[in-house]
Design an enzyme around this catalytic site. Structure first.
Site, mmCIF file in Angstrom:
data_model
loop_
_atom_site.group_PDB
_atom_site.id
_atom_site.type_symbol
_atom_site.label_atom_id
_atom_site.label_comp_id
_atom_site.label_asym_id
_atom_site.label_seq_id
_atom_site.Cartn_x
_atom_site.Cartn_y
_atom_site.Cartn_z
ATOM 1 N N ARG A 100 0.857 -1.197 0.000
ATOM 2 C CA ARG A 100 0.000 0.000 0.000
ATOM 3 C C ARG A 100 0.889 1.241 0.000
ATOM 4 O O ARG A 100 1.956 1.267 0.632
ATOM 5 C CB ARG A 100 -0.850 -0.036 1.257
ATOM 6 C CG ARG A 100 -1.840 1.106 1.442
ATOM 7 C CD ARG A 100 -3.018 0.973 0.553
ATOM 8 N NE ARG A 100 -4.158 1.767 1.004
ATOM 9 C CZ ARG A 100 -5.177 2.089 0.223
ATOM 10 N NH1 ARG A 100 -5.194 1.701 -1.049
ATOM 11 N NH2 ARG A 100 -6.186 2.784 0.681
ATOM 12 N N THR B 12 -8.785 0.480 -9.306
ATOM 13 C CA THR B 12 -8.346 -0.761 -8.743
ATOM 14 C C THR B 12 -8.540 -1.902 -9.762
ATOM 15 O O THR B 12 -9.466 -1.880 -10.559
ATOM 16 C CB THR B 12 -9.181 -0.982 -7.451
ATOM 17 O OG1 THR B 12 -9.118 0.205 -6.678
ATOM 18 C CG2 THR B 12 -8.781 -2.182 -6.687
ATOM 19 N N THR C 162 -4.005 -0.674 -7.186
ATOM 20 C CA THR C 162 -4.829 0.469 -7.569
ATOM 21 C C THR C 162 -4.053 1.766 -7.653
ATOM 22 O O THR C 162 -2.972 1.899 -7.056
ATOM 23 C CB THR C 162 -5.957 0.640 -6.517
ATOM 24 O OG1 THR C 162 -6.840 1.671 -6.934
ATOM 25 C CG2 THR C 162 -5.415 1.011 -5.156
ATOM 26 N N ASN D 265 -6.235 4.344 -7.041
ATOM 27 C CA ASN D 265 -7.430 4.932 -6.438
ATOM 28 C C ASN D 265 -8.424 5.306 -7.541
ATOM 29 O O ASN D 265 -9.176 4.460 -7.963
ATOM 30 C CB ASN D 265 -7.137 6.116 -5.519
ATOM 31 C CG ASN D 265 -8.345 6.425 -4.634
ATOM 32 O OD1 ASN D 265 -9.136 5.525 -4.352
ATOM 33 N ND2 ASN D 265 -8.515 7.661 -4.220
ATOM 34 N N ASP E 171 -8.055 8.169 0.519
ATOM 35 C CA ASP E 171 -8.592 7.083 1.352
ATOM 36 C C ASP E 171 -8.380 7.351 2.841
ATOM 37 O O ASP E 171 -8.925 6.631 3.688
ATOM 38 C CB ASP E 171 -7.955 5.734 0.966
ATOM 39 C CG ASP E 171 -8.630 5.122 -0.262
ATOM 40 O OD1 ASP E 171 -9.672 5.638 -0.697
ATOM 41 O OD2 ASP E 171 -8.107 4.124 -0.780
ATOM 42 N N SER F 159 -7.800 0.813 3.380
ATOM 43 C CA SER F 159 -8.237 0.361 2.067
ATOM 44 C C SER F 159 -9.442 -0.567 2.194
ATOM 45 O O SER F 159 -9.737 -1.084 3.283
ATOM 46 C CB SER F 159 -7.088 -0.384 1.388
ATOM 47 O OG SER F 159 -7.520 -0.985 0.193
ATOM 48 N N SER F 160 -10.129 -0.788 1.077
ATOM 49 C CA SER F 160 -11.202 -1.795 1.029
ATOM 50 C C SER F 160 -10.799 -2.994 0.173
ATOM 51 O O SER F 160 -11.601 -3.911 -0.023
ATOM 52 C CB SER F 160 -12.470 -1.181 0.428
ATOM 53 O OG SER F 160 -12.912 -0.107 1.203
ATOM 54 N N GLY G 211 -13.419 -1.668 -7.193
ATOM 55 C CA GLY G 211 -14.745 -1.107 -6.922
ATOM 56 C C GLY G 211 -14.837 -0.269 -5.665
ATOM 57 O O GLY G 211 -15.935 -0.077 -5.148
ATOM 58 N N GLY G 212 -13.697 0.210 -5.147
ATOM 59 C CA GLY G 212 -13.726 1.082 -3.976
ATOM 60 C C GLY G 212 -14.433 0.414 -2.820
ATOM 61 O O GLY G 212 -14.188 -0.766 -2.513
HETATM 62 N N1 GLY Z 1 -8.522 3.128 -3.194
HETATM 63 C C1 GLY Z 1 -9.506 2.175 -2.909
HETATM 64 C C2 GLY Z 1 -9.147 1.275 -1.791
HETATM 65 O O1 GLY Z 1 -7.982 1.038 -1.545
HETATM 66 O O2 GLY Z 1 -10.013 0.796 -1.104
#
Ligand code: GLY
Length: 573
Positions: free
Chosen positions: A110, A385, A403, A405, A427, A456-457, A477-478
């Site tokens: 990340r 992503t 990603t 973002n 984020d 993050s998701s 997909g965020g």
């Molecule tokens: N940028 C989307 C995530 O990392 O969740």
């Protein structure tokens, strides 16, 4: 050329796409969601959001590489062929299952905030969140982690038969000789035009005259080819120090950011213990914090394990799923952030006992978001992503999500490098109680800080059966990533759908705030009416996720390329 020779010499069993059959339950396919492209093959499988990259992964497997080698090659290739999300200038997570020793590994690459980051860096003069800073300026750029992460994965968990340079070579070839603009690049560039146009360095690559490249044009990325070549020749240090790092720091500075060349030199990808759960006898292996994905996924599965989803009336099953989503996303907001800076109660949030206590609050009526009791998990003694999934003949498996973002990140290519930079730092929570671009509300635990990773998701996940990979999945997909992964897993385990149907079935999403359930086309209107009668606020939505997945079956590896975007491909051999 590598690509051509390999393509000829391989028997890549891009076996005829089996258009998925209409399913009996739970939902019929919606015309708006094309059926997954599905392939079955005995020796290896790569499913990615772009076909040239997927084929490169298969070629590497055929040359004796393992799943990690193939994943690394796909990761570098997507930076060329899928620039909206494939990247060198962003970050992500890789979950690996090694057949030998039954080991599960999570690599966290990340992005980090620069050393000069502060908790108030995204506020305006009145103390309110300023999206222009967190999404549209150099301040939004996190220190990229992808090159360090992929290099770490290759060095430590690759087969050892192929050098990093060999894994990068196909990407260099595609960057230097160009790729035809088609599928999702053609679909996504118009939407990114305004963002890319702001920077001459980006416009020079993606814009021709007064329009973005279009279907049939050629995307040539010579600076990116040189950057990839430098990494191939000299390792990841060539990206994090010297000319390329200086160019990236300079580009960020020019765009109003605070990242320095020292921030790049200090960047480290790290390994973390995977987050684990159990669901109806299957082992769930997923990404721990700084992703919220694995913890929230397991929390939802734990809640849902208390219901016999497959036997319930459809609207009751979906209601329980929506309520589980609200709890997991409320806990995400309150408890999660970078574990190097705050304590995330992972064990408590993923415990069966905590899930039981939350399940006890779920009734037949929708719980308004304001009434969702954010639980008090108790720590016992004693996580735009793109996703790709890979498995090799030995049963080594990789689930990788990475990603920039936003689609094409900040839209800024660092001049002279070909590297598109992320805007990942949105984020973070700009101000406690406010939402990021995905509407995800956050509090103190996810404020920006020096060298901190934003929450993050992303949810790269491997489901094991009897200790061996059974499902490999994940999605872009965020905020919707976690619920997409949940529904793919539930569709297979609870509803016995083959993976192509599990991937194609319409999905819904609730993230606690806003207090709405977003539904893709394809749900039975009567079921949606019944959910509304229970108090759920149903909002139709376009598809936003793309769960490229693999299922291990007695017939072989089955890859399912999610066709919510054009161009995803399952390639097997
Ligand atoms: N940028 C989307 C995530 O990392 O969740």
């Amino acid at each position: 050329m590598f690509h051509a020779v390999r393509t000829l010499s391989l028997v890549i069993a891009l076996l005829a796409s089996t258009l998925a059959q209409a399913q009996v339950a739970p939902e019929q396919y919606a015309p708006a969601i094309p059926p997954a492209q599905s392939v079955t093959a005995p020796n290896g499988m790569v499913v990615a959001q772009e076909q040239r990259a997927a084929r490169i992964g298969i070629e590497l497997l055929d040359r004796g590489g393992n799943a990690v080698d193939a994943a690394v090659a796909v990761g570098f290739a997507l930076a060329v062929t899928y620039p909206r999300a494939g990247n060198l200038g962003g970050g992500g997570f890789m979950v690996i299952h090694l057949a030998k020793g039954h080991r599960d590994i999570a690599i966290d690459y990340r992005e980090t905030a620069p050393a000069a980051a502060t908790p108030t860096m995204f506020l305006d003069a009145q103390g309110n969140p300023d999206p222009a800073k967190s999404r549209d300026s150099g301040l939004a750029v996190g220190v990229p982690g992808t090159v360090a992460g992929l290099a770490l994965a290759a060095k430590k968990y690759g087969s050892g038969k192929l050098s990093l340079a060999e894994l990068i070579a196909p990407a260099i070839d595609l960057a230097r000789n160009g790729v035809r603009v088609e599928d999702d690049i053609a679909d996504s560039l118009p939407g990114a035009q305004a963002r890319l146009k702001r920077w001459p360095s980006s416009a020079a690559i993606f814009i021709n005259g007064d329009r973005v490249l279009q279907e049939g044009d050629r995307l040539i990325q010579l600076d990116l080819a040189d950057t990839l070549q430098a990494i191939a020749d000299n390792g990841p240090g060539a990206f994090y120090t010297g000319r390329i790092a200086d160019e990236i720091a300079e580009a960020v500075d020019q765009a109003g950011g605070i990242m320095t060349a020292k921030d790049l030199a200090d960047y480290k990808a790290v390994e973390r213990p995977v987050v684990r759960g159990k669901y109806r006898g299957y082992d769930i292996v997923s990404m721990p914090p700084p992703s919220s994905g694995g913890v929230a996924l397991i929390e939802m599965l734990n809640i849902l394990e208390g219901y016999h989803l497959g036997a319930l009336p459809r609207e009751a099953a979906l209601h329980d799923m929506i309520e589980a989503m609200k709890h997991a996303y409320a806990d995400r907001a309150v408890y999660m952030g970078d574990p190097d800076f705050i304590k995330v109660p992972v064990a408590a949030l993923t415990s069966k006992g905590y899930a039981s206590s939350l399940r006890a609050t779920i009734g037949a009526r929708a719980t308004p978001a304001t009434n969702i009791r954010v639980g008090k998990p108790v720590e016992s003694e004693g996580q735009n992503t793109t996703q790709f999934s890979v498995i090799d003949r030995d049963g080594n498996a990789v689930s990788n999500t990475y990603t920039l973002n936003f689609s094409y990140g900040l839209g800024l290519v660092a001049d002279g490098t070909g590297v598109l930079l992320n805007n990942e730092l949105d984020d973070f929570t700009a101000k406690p109680g406010t939402a990021n671009a995905y509407g995800l509300v956050g509090f103190n635990k996810n404020l920006p800080g020096p060298s901190k990773r934003p929450l993050s998701s992303m949810t790269p996940t491997i489901v094991l059966k009897d200790g061996k990979p059974f499902l490999i999945t994940g999605s872009p997909g965020g905020s919707r990533i976690i619920t997409a992964v949940l529904q793919v897993i539930s569709n297979v385990i609870d509803f016995h759908m083959p993976i192509d149907q599990a991937v194609s079935a319409p999905r819904l999403h609730n993230q606690w705030e806003p207090d709405k359930t977003f539904v893709e086309p394809g749900f039975d209107p009567k079921v949606l009416e019944a959910l509304t009668a229970r108090g759920q606020t149903i909002v139709p939505t376009a598809p936003h996720t793309d769960a490229n997945s693999i299922e291990v079956t007695p017939d072989g590896y089955v890859g399912a390329a999610d066709r919510r975007t054009r161009g995803s491909m399952a390639a097997g051999y």
